[in-house]
Design a protein around this motif. Structure first.
Motif, PDB file in Angstrom:
ATOM      1  N   VAL A 156      61.755 -26.329  58.590  1.00 32.45           N
ATOM      2  CA  VAL A 156      61.570 -25.182  59.491  1.00 32.45           C
ATOM      3  C   VAL A 156      62.880 -24.852  60.197  1.00 32.45           C
ATOM      4  O   VAL A 156      63.263 -23.687  60.340  1.00 32.45           O
ATOM      5  N   CYS A 157      63.577 -25.904  60.636  1.00 36.95           N
ATOM      6  CA  CYS A 157      64.837 -25.687  61.347  1.00 36.95           C
ATOM      7  C   CYS A 157      65.869 -25.029  60.431  1.00 36.95           C
ATOM      8  O   CYS A 157      66.551 -24.080  60.822  1.00 36.95           O
ATOM      9  N   TYR A 158      65.969 -25.523  59.201  1.00 38.54           N
ATOM     10  CA  TYR A 158      66.895 -24.905  58.254  1.00 38.54           C
ATOM     11  C   TYR A 158      66.459 -23.487  57.903  1.00 38.54           C
ATOM     12  O   TYR A 158      67.300 -22.617  57.659  1.00 38.54           O
ATOM     13  N   MET A 159      65.157 -23.236  57.885  1.00 35.33           N
ATOM     14  CA  MET A 159      64.687 -21.881  57.630  1.00 35.33           C
ATOM     15  C   MET A 159      65.123 -20.949  58.752  1.00 35.33           C
ATOM     16  O   MET A 159      65.562 -19.813  58.517  1.00 35.33           O
ATOM     17  N   LEU A 160      65.018 -21.420  59.998  1.00 33.27           N
ATOM     18  CA  LEU A 160      65.474 -20.607  61.126  1.00 33.27           C
ATOM     19  C   LEU A 160      66.974 -20.360  61.040  1.00 33.27           C
ATOM     20  O   LEU A 160      67.454 -19.271  61.382  1.00 33.27           O
ATOM     21  N   PHE A 161      67.737 -21.373  60.602  1.00 33.93           N
ATOM     22  CA  PHE A 161      69.170 -21.166  60.406  1.00 33.93           C
ATOM     23  C   PHE A 161      69.414 -20.010  59.445  1.00 33.93           C
ATOM     24  O   PHE A 161      70.234 -19.125  59.707  1.00 33.93           O
ATOM     25  N   ARG A 162      68.692 -20.030  58.321  1.00 33.55           N
ATOM     26  CA  ARG A 162      68.908 -19.020  57.294  1.00 33.55           C
ATOM     27  C   ARG A 162      68.466 -17.637  57.751  1.00 33.55           C
ATOM     28  O   ARG A 162      69.205 -16.659  57.622  1.00 33.55           O
ATOM     29  N   VAL A 163      67.250 -17.561  58.293  1.00 31.93           N
ATOM     30  CA  VAL A 163      66.679 -16.254  58.627  1.00 31.93           C
ATOM     31  C   VAL A 163      67.407 -15.618  59.808  1.00 31.93           C
ATOM     32  O   VAL A 163      67.681 -14.409  59.812  1.00 31.93           O
ATOM     33  N   LEU A 164      67.743 -16.404  60.824  1.00 29.78           N
ATOM     34  CA  LEU A 164      68.292 -15.848  62.061  1.00 29.78           C
ATOM     35  C   LEU A 164      69.809 -15.922  62.146  1.00 29.78           C
ATOM     36  O   LEU A 164      70.402 -15.230  62.979  1.00 29.78           O
ATOM     37  N   ALA A 165      70.443 -16.755  61.312  1.00 28.07           N
ATOM     38  CA  ALA A 165      71.899 -16.898  61.408  1.00 28.07           C
ATOM     39  C   ALA A 165      72.593 -16.562  60.104  1.00 28.07           C
ATOM     40  O   ALA A 165      73.347 -15.586  60.012  1.00 28.07           O
ATOM     41  N   PHE A 166      72.353 -17.342  59.049  1.00 30.21           N
ATOM     42  CA  PHE A 166      73.133 -17.196  57.826  1.00 30.21           C
ATOM     43  C   PHE A 166      72.838 -15.898  57.077  1.00 30.21           C
ATOM     44  O   PHE A 166      73.705 -15.397  56.358  1.00 30.21           O
TER      45      PHE A 166
ATOM     46  N   VAL B 111      77.835 -12.800  50.935  1.00 20.85           N
ATOM     47  CA  VAL B 111      77.801 -14.129  51.546  1.00 20.85           C
ATOM     48  C   VAL B 111      76.384 -14.467  52.005  1.00 20.85           C
ATOM     49  O   VAL B 111      75.899 -15.589  51.815  1.00 20.85           O
ATOM     50  N   ALA B 112      75.687 -13.490  52.592  1.00 21.38           N
ATOM     51  CA  ALA B 112      74.343 -13.732  53.116  1.00 21.38           C
ATOM     52  C   ALA B 112      73.323 -13.936  52.010  1.00 21.38           C
ATOM     53  O   ALA B 112      72.297 -14.594  52.227  1.00 21.38           O
ATOM     54  N   PHE B 113      73.579 -13.390  50.825  1.00 20.28           N
ATOM     55  CA  PHE B 113      72.597 -13.475  49.739  1.00 20.28           C
ATOM     56  C   PHE B 113      72.392 -14.911  49.272  1.00 20.28           C
ATOM     57  O   PHE B 113      71.401 -15.218  48.608  1.00 20.28           O
ATOM     58  N   ASN B 114      73.308 -15.780  49.630  1.00 16.92           N
ATOM     59  CA  ASN B 114      73.155 -17.196  49.333  1.00 16.92           C
ATOM     60  C   ASN B 114      71.893 -17.778  49.976  1.00 16.92           C
ATOM     61  O   ASN B 114      71.324 -18.756  49.473  1.00 16.92           O
ATOM     62  N   GLU B 115      71.441 -17.151  51.062  1.00 17.69           N
ATOM     63  CA  GLU B 115      70.313 -17.700  51.808  1.00 17.69           C
ATOM     64  C   GLU B 115      68.961 -17.125  51.379  1.00 17.69           C
ATOM     65  O   GLU B 115      67.928 -17.609  51.840  1.00 17.69           O
ATOM     66  N   VAL B 116      68.944 -16.093  50.532  1.00 19.10           N
ATOM     67  CA  VAL B 116      67.684 -15.441  50.180  1.00 19.10           C
ATOM     68  C   VAL B 116      66.752 -16.406  49.451  1.00 19.10           C
ATOM     69  O   VAL B 116      65.607 -16.626  49.852  1.00 19.10           O
ATOM     70  N   GLY B 117      67.237 -16.988  48.358  1.00 16.56           N
ATOM     71  CA  GLY B 117      66.412 -17.945  47.626  1.00 16.56           C
ATOM     72  C   GLY B 117      66.116 -19.177  48.452  1.00 16.56           C
ATOM     73  O   GLY B 117      65.037 -19.781  48.330  1.00 16.56           O
ATOM     74  N   ASN B 118      67.063 -19.558  49.300  1.00 15.30           N
ATOM     75  CA  ASN B 118      66.869 -20.726  50.150  1.00 15.30           C
ATOM     76  C   ASN B 118      65.715 -20.524  51.112  1.00 15.30           C
ATOM     77  O   ASN B 118      64.881 -21.418  51.306  1.00 15.30           O
TER      78      ASN B 118
END
Length: 648
Positions: free
Chosen positions: A538-548, A63-70
């Motif tokens: 930046v905000c979406y990046m923080l979502f991905r790195v710290l949450a998703f 599930v988390a791998f969805n955020e790697v490329g993002n």
């Protein structure tokens, strides 16, 4: 000849692709389809675990791998903002998402049919293959012989293919949400922008809801219904070994993504800013935004650290983004693993628990997001008012979530597994049982056994359709033996608490979700116009790195720690068979409570910072008014003295 003009020519000539409202409509349907694919995966978590023998931690990684490329691309793509043709980038992302959904469904077509363990109760052997065998018989031979047949050559490559599909799906979402939100905020009026953004954020949650509801339907179909005739399907959806058609939803989502990508070929690069008829025509907020200077890629790379630092040094922006990050941690837990928790805790089928999430929890959260956007629009909340609203919502959500730690029941009695220390060995019944067997039965004394063989059953009763009704003459059931057992798990005794759990958990979701639109709109108001698209990235990046990215793995690890017994197939460990339900519940909802507390802390700190900034501005404005008043008084006195001197 005189040409007569049709008065309705102008109306017929209206171009929907130059309307921001039509763009919001298209963007909403695209986000619905794109997040439907994500909802299909999350609704099938327990099914994919069972089908391919994954652990919860491994599925969390998927599930988390969805955020790697993002994460790798979102900041750079978002910085381009209005410098590129945003609608075309959004359409390209939608096409890539369509291909990604097809890749995720690919393992079903490349692999062999599903082979469950301990196929007792089949119509070919009258259910005798899972019964107690004497020590002189070679009972383990059929299981060992079937391993070579059940192992598909492509089975080992399933996880990499799923990871690839998730990676591409994550990359496809990079332009869709940031470009869509910034496009709407640039060309919508200040009055309507929070409402439009609230609608898009609501569709962000509604997409997984539709995915969950579609998953609830597809999981009722057998995974190999396209290969196996109906009369040869030996399981039903209530069996713990049942695997539904998890792949079907991805095919449907892929078709919808392709269709929703087409309108973006016709939207222009920019629109005329929407007029606000109810506001003053010369309002400062309705002025056209100043054009952003075009920069080259090299200039961008040079300026990137400076702009990143400038954005993150804004305390209000950083605190609000972190608050949203911790709220996202709650959302990840609910969407990814709540259905699995309900399946285990309340003895529900995978399709029914998935349907409850899609029909109740997610729509309620969607309604709450729209309510939050409408409240901010009608009350015209300032940044400080929005921060106070979010703080209050987190306090109430936290109070509602605490009872969820205590609503549940302990694990059912399972011979040899729970309670610990109880002997569940079939040797006491003089049975030789396959070690991989998993065909749970509920004995007449309330004890659950992993198979009829472990219960010591030597006979079986079937109905007219040759379906097993009871296992009899079970030597390990009861004090003296000779009891009976029925197919299926005994389950927990918490079914009566399901309604109470649904009410409290839904109320928690509703209250917490009302702060999403106000906080996001405040984030957009906090940064300069030229940095708006970059700030969203930046905000979406923080979502991905710290949450998703980390939270699905964290939730999966916590859930795996509550496992009492892992399944085994052909000597390899598969998914968990039995959980300690008390440990599962405390770990899962304890983690949710921690995220809510951290979000509350961030919103409270935002309130304090904004109050301090507001007080400083008022003090500065008061000093300037006092200075102007004093200067005016001195001027009047000077003119009076001058007039008096002239009189003398």
């Amino acid at each position: 000849m005189t040409t007569i003009r049709d008065p309705h020519t102008k109306a017929r000539g209206w171009n929907p692709f130059r309307s921001i409202k039509f763009f919001v409509l298209c963007q909403g349907f695209l986000q619905l389809a794109q997040l439907m694919a994500s909802g299909c995966l999350k609704s099938s978590i327990s099914t994919i675990e069972r089908r391919y023998g994954f652990t919860s931690q491994k599925v969390g990684l998927l599930v988390a791998f969805n955020e790697v490329g993002n994460v790798m691309l979102i900041v750079f793509v978002s910085f381009l903002g209005s410098r590129v043709h945003r609608p075309r980038f959004i359409g390209a992302g939608a096409l890539l998402a369509s291909v990604s959904a097809l890749i995720i469904a690919l393992p079903h077509f490349l692999g062999g049919p599903y082979q469950h363990t301990a196929q007792a109760g089949s119509t070919t052997d009258n259910g005798t293959s899972g019964l107690c065998q004497s020590q002189s018989s070679n009972a383990t031979l059929p299981s060992n012989q079937s391993c070579g047949l059940s192992e598909s050559p492509t089975h080992g490559g399933v996880f990499p293919v799923l990871l690839l599909g998730q990676l591409l799906l994550g990359i496809s979402t990079v332009p869709i949400q940031p470009f869509g939100i910034s496009y709407v905020d640039d060309f919508a009026s200040r009055r309507n922008s929070p409402l439009y953004i609230g609608i898009l954020l609501a569709m962000t949650s509604l997409g997984p809801a539709v995915g969950f509801m579609m998953g609830s339907f597809t999981l009722r179909l057998y995974v190999d219904f396209d290969r196996v005739p109906t009369d040869q399907i030996l399981l039903d959806s209530k069996d713990l070994r049942w695997v539904g058609a998890w792949w079907l939803g991805f095919l449907i989502a892929s078709c919808l993504l392709f269709l929703t990508s087409l309108p973006y070929l016709f939207f222009p690069r920019s629109l005329t800013k929407e007029s606000a008829f109810r506001e003053e025509s010369k309002s400062e907020d309705e002025k056209q935004p100043e054009p952003v200077q075009t920069v080259t890629l090299i200039q961008f790379l040079r300026r990137f650290p400076q702009i990143m630092l400038r954005t993150l040094k804004n305390p209000v922006f950083l605190l609000l983004c972190l608050g949203q990050v911790f709220c996202a941690g709650v959302i990840v837990g609910v969407i990814t693993f709540l259905a699995k928790f309900m399946e285990r805790q309340f003895n529900l089928s995978a399709s029914f628990s998935t349907m409850l999430i899609g029909v109740v929890h997610i729509p309620i959260s969607v309604a709450a997001i729209v309510v939050g956007g409408a409240v901010m629009r009608h009350l015209d909340l300032s940044r400080l008012g929005a921060a106070r609203w979010c703080s209050l919502a987190m306090v109430l959500a936290l109070l509602c979530s605490v009872p969820l730690l205590f609503i549940g029941c302990p694990t059912q009695n399972v011979a040899g597994i729970f309670p610990p220390g109880r002997d569940g060995s079939a040797m006491s019944c003089r049975c030789v049982c396959p070690p991989d067997a998993f065909n749970p039965v509920c004995a007449s004394d309330g004890t659950e056994f992993r198979s009829p063989c472990l219960a010591g059953c030597v006979a079986v009763e079937t109905d007219n359709l040759n379906k097993v009704q009871n296992y009899t003459s079970c030597g390990c059931v009861g004090r003296g033996g000779g009891g009976y057992a029925v197919p299926g798990t005994c389950g927990s005794s918490c079914s009566h608490l399901l309604v109470l759990f649904m009410v409290i958990s839904s109320l928690t979701c509703f209250i917490g979700a009302t702060c999403k639109a106000p906080s996001f709109s405040t984030i957009l108001r906090t940064v300069p116009p030229e940095d708006k698209s970059f700030a969203v990235g930046v905000c979406y990046m923080l979502f991905r790195v710290l949450a998703f990215l980390p939270t699905p793995v964290i939730y999966g690890s916590v859930i795996d720690k509550s496992c009492l017994m892992w399944g085994r197939k052909c000597g390899k460990r598969t998914s968990c068979l039995y959980y300690d339900l008390d440990s599962f519940r405390r770990g899962f909802f304890g983690l949710l409570t921690v995220f809510l507390c951290l979000a509350l802390f961030c919103f409270l700190m935002t309130t304090l910072v904004l109050r301090k900034q507001t007080g400083s501005l008022e003090k500065k404005a008061g000093s300037e008014r006092g200075y102007k008043l004093e200067s005016s008084v001195e001027g009047v006195e000077g003119r009076s003295e001058g007039g008096g001197g002239g009189g003398e």
